[in-house]
Design an enzyme around this catalytic site. Structure first.
Site, PDB file in Angstrom:
ATOM      1  N   GLY A 136      65.103 -66.294 -68.192  1.00  0.00           N
ATOM      2  CA  GLY A 136      64.369 -66.670 -66.985  1.00  0.00           C
ATOM      3  C   GLY A 136      62.884 -66.753 -67.287  1.00  0.00           C
ATOM      4  O   GLY A 136      62.421 -66.337 -68.356  1.00  0.00           O
ATOM      5  N   LEU A 137      62.163 -67.284 -66.327  1.00  0.00           N
ATOM      6  CA  LEU A 137      60.721 -67.466 -66.478  1.00  0.00           C
ATOM      7  C   LEU A 137      60.007 -66.129 -66.649  1.00  0.00           C
ATOM      8  O   LEU A 137      60.493 -65.089 -66.204  1.00  0.00           O
ATOM      9  CB  LEU A 137      60.142 -68.149 -65.226  1.00  0.00           C
ATOM     10  CG  LEU A 137      60.581 -69.580 -64.936  1.00  0.00           C
ATOM     11  CD1 LEU A 137      59.907 -70.050 -63.636  1.00  0.00           C
ATOM     12  CD2 LEU A 137      60.201 -70.508 -66.084  1.00  0.00           C
ATOM     13  N   SER A 138      58.855 -66.197 -67.254  1.00  0.00           N
ATOM     14  CA  SER A 138      57.953 -65.046 -67.260  1.00  0.00           C
ATOM     15  C   SER A 138      57.650 -64.668 -65.809  1.00  0.00           C
ATOM     16  O   SER A 138      57.321 -65.531 -64.992  1.00  0.00           O
ATOM     17  CB  SER A 138      56.664 -65.444 -67.990  1.00  0.00           C
ATOM     18  OG  SER A 138      55.739 -64.398 -67.954  1.00  0.00           O
ATOM     19  N   GLY A 139      57.813 -63.407 -65.482  1.00  0.00           N
ATOM     20  CA  GLY A 139      57.547 -62.962 -64.117  1.00  0.00           C
ATOM     21  C   GLY A 139      58.757 -63.015 -63.202  1.00  0.00           C
ATOM     22  O   GLY A 139      58.684 -62.602 -62.038  1.00  0.00           O
ATOM     23  N   ALA A 140      59.885 -63.501 -63.715  1.00  0.00           N
ATOM     24  CA  ALA A 140      61.077 -63.607 -62.865  1.00  0.00           C
ATOM     25  C   ALA A 140      61.681 -62.230 -62.584  1.00  0.00           C
ATOM     26  O   ALA A 140      62.416 -62.062 -61.609  1.00  0.00           O
ATOM     27  CB  ALA A 140      62.113 -64.519 -63.517  1.00  0.00           C
ATOM     28  N   GLY A 141      61.376 -61.256 -63.445  1.00  0.00           N
ATOM     29  CA  GLY A 141      61.876 -59.900 -63.191  1.00  0.00           C
ATOM     30  C   GLY A 141      62.814 -59.372 -64.261  1.00  0.00           C
ATOM     31  O   GLY A 141      63.478 -58.358 -64.066  1.00  0.00           O
TER      32      GLY A 141
ATOM     33  N   SER B 297      63.871 -67.421 -73.449  1.00  0.00           N
ATOM     34  CA  SER B 297      64.905 -68.258 -74.089  1.00  0.00           C
ATOM     35  C   SER B 297      65.141 -69.531 -73.288  1.00  0.00           C
ATOM     36  O   SER B 297      66.182 -69.700 -72.662  1.00  0.00           O
ATOM     37  CB  SER B 297      66.208 -67.466 -74.291  1.00  0.00           C
ATOM     38  OG  SER B 297      66.598 -66.729 -73.156  1.00  0.00           O
TER      39      SER B 297
END
Lengths: 182, 182
Positions: free
Chosen positions: A17-22, A91
């Site tokens: 997942g995106l940076s900051g997605a958790g 990834s």
């Protein structure tokens, strides 16, 4: 709360997942629960692996893929020895994730999903805003692609669910039953 | 022959020595004995690690050191989870070996030693002869340095001892008692 687990074989739980997605938040919370269960757990964090295994690699597709394959190699070794490996790595490329995950007998692909608006709001360093302003190249989700999983084993919307809700789903998917009121 | 072991904690057994000294042979033989014991064992071979974690690295001191540190990182992770990790890597530089080994709570440094004459005779590919003829640069022991351990936990002379003698010494050092006539 007591937890009751089924099975102690190793496996790879891959958080993408995106940076900051958790990802980091969920992985840390899940680690705690699994350790309570007596499981062997190892977090493989994308940044840790970059530091120790991939220094010198950049953020081109080729370099990102190399980093993901290296994480994948180490995760596979650990899982073979009974460790539940929690991989936390952006990834971003689907084909590389699929290739690496295909190599594991037991795995779970977890898509940690939040809107670009949410991750931008969470980003205290302001990196998303800089990327949106064109100041950071190769920033995943803005100036670099993120290819979401098409059929992840779990799709967690961290902008709509609490951490504990997400962890409950993870424990369920890992065959760990949470005992209520025990 | 039955074997009786003491302790199932993970540890790193680091085999250093010239190409052809016998690292792979000893590591394979030892792996078999430890598996009979019910130990979790993982071989980390220098070439395997180069392929999976260090593609693109060359044979300068810096690149060799980076490769050794990467092996060391992975070995440490596995050992933390109860695996006996058998590292087989030329790992020619003393300071880098010492640095990596210093990071493990339980370890054994094994110097696999054979004369240059012996390793040259064993070398069916003729690489030593080519290196001696000046045709291969950075060939450890000939055109590149090999710094032997000053005080290894075990010093095995594979040109003077048989494989089974060496394995017996290794098992002894690992706290595995060989039962005679059992």
């Amino acid at each position: 709360m007591n937890l009751h687990s089924r099975g102690q074989e190793g496996q790879v739980v891959w958080f993408t997942g995106l940076s900051g997605a958790g990802k980091t938040t969920l992985v840390s919370a899940l680690e705690g629960k699994l350790l309570e269960e007596g499981r062997k757990v190892q977090i493989l964090d994308g940044d840790l692996v970059r530091e120790n295994l991939s220094k010198g690699l950049g953020f081109s597709k080729e370099d990102r893929d190399t980093n993901v394959r290296r994480i994948g190699f180490v995760a596979g070794l650990l899982a073979q020895h009974g460790v539940t490996v929690l991989v936390s790595a952006i990834s971003p490329y689907r084909d590389t994730r699929d290739e690496v995950l295909a190599g594991y007998p037991r795995k779970l692909e977890v898509f940690v999903d939040a809107s670009l608006e949410t991750v931008t709001r969470r980003d205290v360093k302001g990196l998303y805003l800089k990327a949106i302003a064109g100041e950071i190249a190769h920033f995943t989700g803005v100036s670099d692609p993120y290819e979401a999983p098409l059929s992840p084993d779990l799709h967690l919307r961290t902008d709509r669910s609490s951490v504990s809700e997400c962890v409950s789903k993870l424990l369920g998917a890992l065959g760990v039953r949470e005992a209520v009121g025990a």
